[in-house]
Scaffold this active site. Structure first.
Site, PDB file in Angstrom:
ATOM      1  N   ARG A 158       0.824  -1.215   0.000  1.00  0.00           N
ATOM      2  CA  ARG A 158       0.000   0.000   0.000  1.00  0.00           C
ATOM      3  C   ARG A 158       0.862   1.271   0.000  1.00  0.00           C
ATOM      4  O   ARG A 158       0.591   2.198  -0.752  1.00  0.00           O
ATOM      5  CB  ARG A 158      -1.005   0.010   1.137  1.00  0.00           C
ATOM      6  CG  ARG A 158      -0.506  -0.590   2.428  1.00  0.00           C
ATOM      7  CD  ARG A 158      -1.524  -0.466   3.545  1.00  0.00           C
ATOM      8  NE  ARG A 158      -2.696  -1.312   3.352  1.00  0.00           N
ATOM      9  CZ  ARG A 158      -3.939  -0.913   3.560  1.00  0.00           C
ATOM     10  NH1 ARG A 158      -4.184   0.329   3.903  1.00  0.00           N
ATOM     11  NH2 ARG A 158      -4.936  -1.734   3.415  1.00  0.00           N
ATOM     12  N   THR A 159       1.892   1.297   0.821  1.00  0.00           N
ATOM     13  CA  THR A 159       2.716   2.517   0.859  1.00  0.00           C
ATOM     14  C   THR A 159       3.474   2.687  -0.451  1.00  0.00           C
ATOM     15  O   THR A 159       3.603   3.784  -0.981  1.00  0.00           O
ATOM     16  CB  THR A 159       3.681   2.473   2.049  1.00  0.00           C
ATOM     17  OG1 THR A 159       2.921   2.259   3.239  1.00  0.00           O
ATOM     18  CG2 THR A 159       4.451   3.768   2.187  1.00  0.00           C
ATOM     19  N   LYS A 216      20.964 -10.884  -1.875  1.00  0.00           N
ATOM     20  CA  LYS A 216      22.237 -11.601  -2.017  1.00  0.00           C
ATOM     21  C   LYS A 216      23.296 -11.004  -1.104  1.00  0.00           C
ATOM     22  O   LYS A 216      24.491 -11.244  -1.275  1.00  0.00           O
ATOM     23  CB  LYS A 216      22.716 -11.539  -3.468  1.00  0.00           C
ATOM     24  CG  LYS A 216      21.791 -12.252  -4.436  1.00  0.00           C
ATOM     25  CD  LYS A 216      22.186 -11.930  -5.884  1.00  0.00           C
ATOM     26  CE  LYS A 216      21.060 -12.305  -6.845  1.00  0.00           C
ATOM     27  NZ  LYS A 216      21.118 -11.491  -8.061  1.00  0.00           N
ATOM     28  N   HIS A 223       7.180   7.303  10.556  1.00  0.00           N
ATOM     29  CA  HIS A 223       6.522   7.173   9.264  1.00  0.00           C
ATOM     30  C   HIS A 223       5.859   8.526   8.984  1.00  0.00           C
ATOM     31  O   HIS A 223       4.638   8.667   9.074  1.00  0.00           O
ATOM     32  CB  HIS A 223       5.484   6.045   9.353  1.00  0.00           C
ATOM     33  CG  HIS A 223       4.955   5.575   8.040  1.00  0.00           C
ATOM     34  ND1 HIS A 223       5.312   6.148   6.826  1.00  0.00           N
ATOM     35  CD2 HIS A 223       4.075   4.585   7.739  1.00  0.00           C
ATOM     36  CE1 HIS A 223       4.672   5.517   5.848  1.00  0.00           C
ATOM     37  NE2 HIS A 223       3.916   4.570   6.383  1.00  0.00           N
ATOM     38  N   ARG A 240      11.719   2.475   2.593  1.00  0.00           N
ATOM     39  CA  ARG A 240      11.048   1.724   3.674  1.00  0.00           C
ATOM     40  C   ARG A 240      12.076   0.702   4.131  1.00  0.00           C
ATOM     41  O   ARG A 240      12.639  -0.025   3.307  1.00  0.00           O
ATOM     42  CB  ARG A 240       9.799   1.040   3.121  1.00  0.00           C
ATOM     43  CG  ARG A 240       9.246  -0.128   3.943  1.00  0.00           C
ATOM     44  CD  ARG A 240       8.676   0.252   5.276  1.00  0.00           C
ATOM     45  NE  ARG A 240       7.526   1.128   5.209  1.00  0.00           N
ATOM     46  CZ  ARG A 240       6.252   0.711   5.298  1.00  0.00           C
ATOM     47  NH1 ARG A 240       5.979  -0.566   5.453  1.00  0.00           N
ATOM     48  NH2 ARG A 240       5.275   1.587   5.237  1.00  0.00           N
TER      49      ARG A 240
END
Lengths: 429, 323
Positions: free
Chosen positions: B55-56, B83, B135, B105
């Protein structure tokens, strides 16, 4: 062996005297001493002469992490910091939990020749906290281990801790506890307090240290053993240790230079150079630690010198390694926090950085009086000099110092190990 | 405004109002048949997502695309990060590709701060949620929603009483909201079981209560926080049932709210746990509206960080839209 005459040195900060060193020992002390032939003269010019410093807590990283530090580079850093003996912690790879590993580290120290290296033996196999390592075998080895620690991890099982405390009595050993209750510190990133709440970093509460210290002083009293507490970091810990000493129990403790100066406010930068275990605490803790060191509740300053390669610090906080360099800055931090604040005089510095740590480690040749006939393990300090810490100039193989750019008082002008200069004019001899 | 948006504390009252006012302006674009402005044409916005958050990410993606920016989505899963590539090397790669803004994020608190202050990148960094830290764009969209519902989309939130309920300890949404709402003059009350409040919360610019029922009657908005699955078996509270009973928002509790009060949730919700299904679906709920507003607010943030001083909605743009 060469002869050295140190002229006009303030012995333990007292009146200026001349000190003649010959055959590895202090041959004469007085004023206006004549120099025999072929004597090298060192003009001390009012600098302070102390017994060579002794570190109870050094990570030399060898074997296993030679990319971070080796015995060779670590002992260079130690000599430059004024140390003549260091205790090399056991959390190497492989862990120093057998006679073979401690003898290897011992031998590497002998080969370096710049500073005595006394290996610390692990308390439990692999630092796992489950089964005692062969403590007696490590003691009987060439390394003659007397200090045992699972440092980096806490001997959290009360029964294992009790047995270790009891067992080492047979050879006058001591268990140095890394006090950290594991369940209370799962995933912990910094001191638990106002700052951790704001930063959203998982907290390492003071009680996790204090609860273990409280338990262990009681255990040590119960079985009549001596106990040493590593890197005390909280005001509450100081109080518990003060109480245990008031009972006459054989408990000793150390504090790191960084816990005497830095606070958790620095973590607001999320700069991993400030990530260390135990974590930086609050200003109130710093004040209590200084006071505890001044009144002797805390016996020793120990560096917890913990080198890490760049990649382990040049990253986000959560994945960064814990620990900071200490050997080359410890004396300057102690001068700033303890001497310039009036809490300790230079004789006090000698006691907390040499005499008492040597006694805790049962090192016969270190931490001795500056007197005729004693081994010439000495450090000459210029207290009026000031220097700015530049990470790239440090002798350590790593650069993770939290003091980069900071101006510190004092400069180690010379260090002598059994009459041989390891540092002269502030540079490696 | 500062060059980066890492914390809600980076915003002064004027900054926050500028974002909200700009977002109001940009929100009207969404009502047009052509929802696109040329403002960030030729600029590159990278969505750097080390944690799953559909969603973000799509909200930022829609925001950047409506401003005509080129959008690169970089998800840690299936990329070089899985990796073992470090944050530093990822940042250097993005820098080499010419990212003008990086929306990050990350699961580690402070990772956006490190990215912005390390010298690895020259572009602006926007925190899209870091660990249990902050946030800030969520707080901005929440404030935007409150302002629309409670203040006709104008001014600050002076004197408005906002109650935030749930896992404050682990909530980046709560931290950013407390900071931003305090900047905007609102009176915030946090409600949670004591186990889910951080040490030191008493120093935050808000009130704290353990009792939801005593705060509802005087709330203009109540925001329910998600209780994450992994908290449920870690003794923060005895059972889900007990949590729901003591801290969940059901119809009975919703009835205790004043007539005008709204119910908010940053999503994703645990229906039946912290919020009852018919509360979430009630007319008082702004949950879907918050998602819509998220795009406008993120457009405003990207525009103000990248677009500089030119007006967001130019005459040319309006003409293009009119064609």
């Amino acid at each position: 062996m060469s002869t050295y005459l140190i002229k006009n040195a303030k012995v333990l900060g007292g009146d200026a005297q001349d000190v003649l060193i010959s055959d590895g020992r202090i041959a004469e002390i007085g004023t206006g001493l004549a120099a025999p032939d072929a004597t090298q003269i060192i003009e001390a010019d009012g600098h302070v002469l102390l017994p060579g410093l002794v570190d109870l807590h050094t990570h030399l990283r060898e074997p296993g992490r030679e990319d971070a530090e080796t015995v060779e580079t670590g002992t260079r850093a130690a000599a430059l910091g004024g140390y003549t003996a260091v205790h090399a912690m056991a959390n190497t790879d492989p862990v120093a939990d057998t006679a073979g590993v401690v003898e290897q580290v011992w031998r590497l120290g002998q080969e370096s020749g710049r500073c005595d290296v006394h290996p610390v033996g692990a308390v439990t196999i692999g630092l796992n906290g489950e089964r005692l390592a062969e403590l007696g075998a490590m003691h009987e080895s060439a390394a003659n281990v007397k200090v045992f620690s699972d440092d980096g991890k806490c001997v959290h099982d009360a029964v294992i801790m009790r047995r270790a405390l009891e067992y080492v009595k047979a050879f006058d050993g001591v268990v140095a506890q890394h006090a950290q209750e594991p369940r209370l510190t799962e995933g912990a990133q910094m001191n638990e307090g106002t700052v951790s709440g704001i930063l959203g970093l998982r907290g390492w509460p003071a009680v996790a240290e204090e609860a273990i210290i409280a338990r262990d002083v009681l255990l040590a009293a119960h079985v009549g053993s001596r106990l040493h507490i590593c890197h005390v970091s909280t005001a509450g810990s100081v109080e518990i240790i003060r109480w245990a000493k008031s009972k006459g129990w054989d408990v000793t403790a150390e504090v790191t230079p960084h816990h005497l100066l830095l606070t958790d406010e620095l973590v607001r930068s999320y700069d991993p150079v400030y990530k260390v275990n135990p974590p930086l605490r609050t200003a109130e803790d710093v004040a209590a630690l200084r006071e505890g060191l001044a009144d002797g509740t805390i016996d020793a300053v120990a560096t917890d010198h913990a080198p890490h390669p760049t990649e382990d610090k040049d990253c986000e906080w959560a994945v960064a390694a814990m620990g900071m360099l200490g050997l080359e800055t410890a004396l300057g931090i102690v001068q700033q926090t303890m001497v310039e604040s009036g809490l300790l005089d230079w004789a006090g510095v000698a006691d907390r950085m040499s005499v008492r740590p040597a006694r805790i480690g049962r090192l016969d040749g270190h931490g001795r009086a500056i007197a005729v006939g004693e081994p010439a393990n000495l450090v000459l300090v210029d207290p009026s000099a000031r220097r700015t810490v530049e990470p790239s100039e440090l002798a350590s193989k790593s650069a993770n110092t939290p003091y980069a750019g900071l101006e510190l008082p004092g400069r180690v002008a010379a260090t002598f190990l059994r009459g041989v200069p390891t540092v002269i004019d502030g540079k490696l001899a | 405004m500062k060059r980066h948006l890492i914390s809600a504390a980076d915003l002064t009252r004027d900054d926050a109002l500028l974002v909200l006012d700009t977002a109001e302006e940009l929100a009207h674009i969404a009502e047009r048949p052509i929802k696109k402005l040329p403002t960030l044409r030729g600029r590159t916005v990278v969505n750097l997502f080390f944690e799953d958050s559909t969603r973000t990410r799509i909200s930022f993606e829609a925001a950047a695309k409506r401003l005509s920016a080129d959008v690169i989505n970089f998800s840690a899963k299936g990329s070089s990060v899985s990796k073992g590539e470090t944050l530093k090397d990822t940042a250097l790669t993005l820098q080499a590709m010419g990212a003008d803004a990086v929306v990050i994020r990350h699961g580690a608190s402070g990772a956006p701060h490190t990215l912005a202050n390390s010298g690895w990148l020259r572009g602006s960094v926007v925190n899209a949620g870091d660990g249990t830290h902050e946030h800030p764009t969520q707080a901005l969209l929440d404030a935007f929603t409150m302002r629309r519902r409670l203040n006709d989309g104008k001014g600050d939130l002076e004197g408005r009483r906002i109650t935030i309920v749930g896992d404050v300890l682990h909530s980046r949404v709560a931290r950013s909201n407390v900071l931003l709402l305090a900047t905007l003059g609102a009176e915030v009350t946090l409600v949670a079981p004591p186990t889910l409040l951080p040490i030191g919360v008493e120093t935050w610019p808000c009130q704290v209560s353990y009792d939801i029922d005593s705060t509802l009657a005087k709330s203009d908005a109540v925001m329910m926080l998600r209780v994450q699955r992994e908290r449920m078996n870690a003794s923060y509270f005895p059972t889900e049932r007990e949590y729901s009973r003591r801290y969940g928002l059901d119809e009975k509790r919703m009835a205790a709210l004043p007539e005008h009060a709204i119910v908010m949730h940053p999503g994703p919700m645990n229906r039946g746990m912290e919020i009852a299904a018919n509360v979430a679906d009630s007319p008082r709920s702004t949950i879907v509206e918050q998602v819509t507003n998220g795009v406008s607010v993120r457009m405003a943030v990207l525009y103000l960080l990248l677009g500089g001083s030119e007006p967001a909605v130019t005459t040319t743009a309006t003409e293009e839209n009119a064609k």
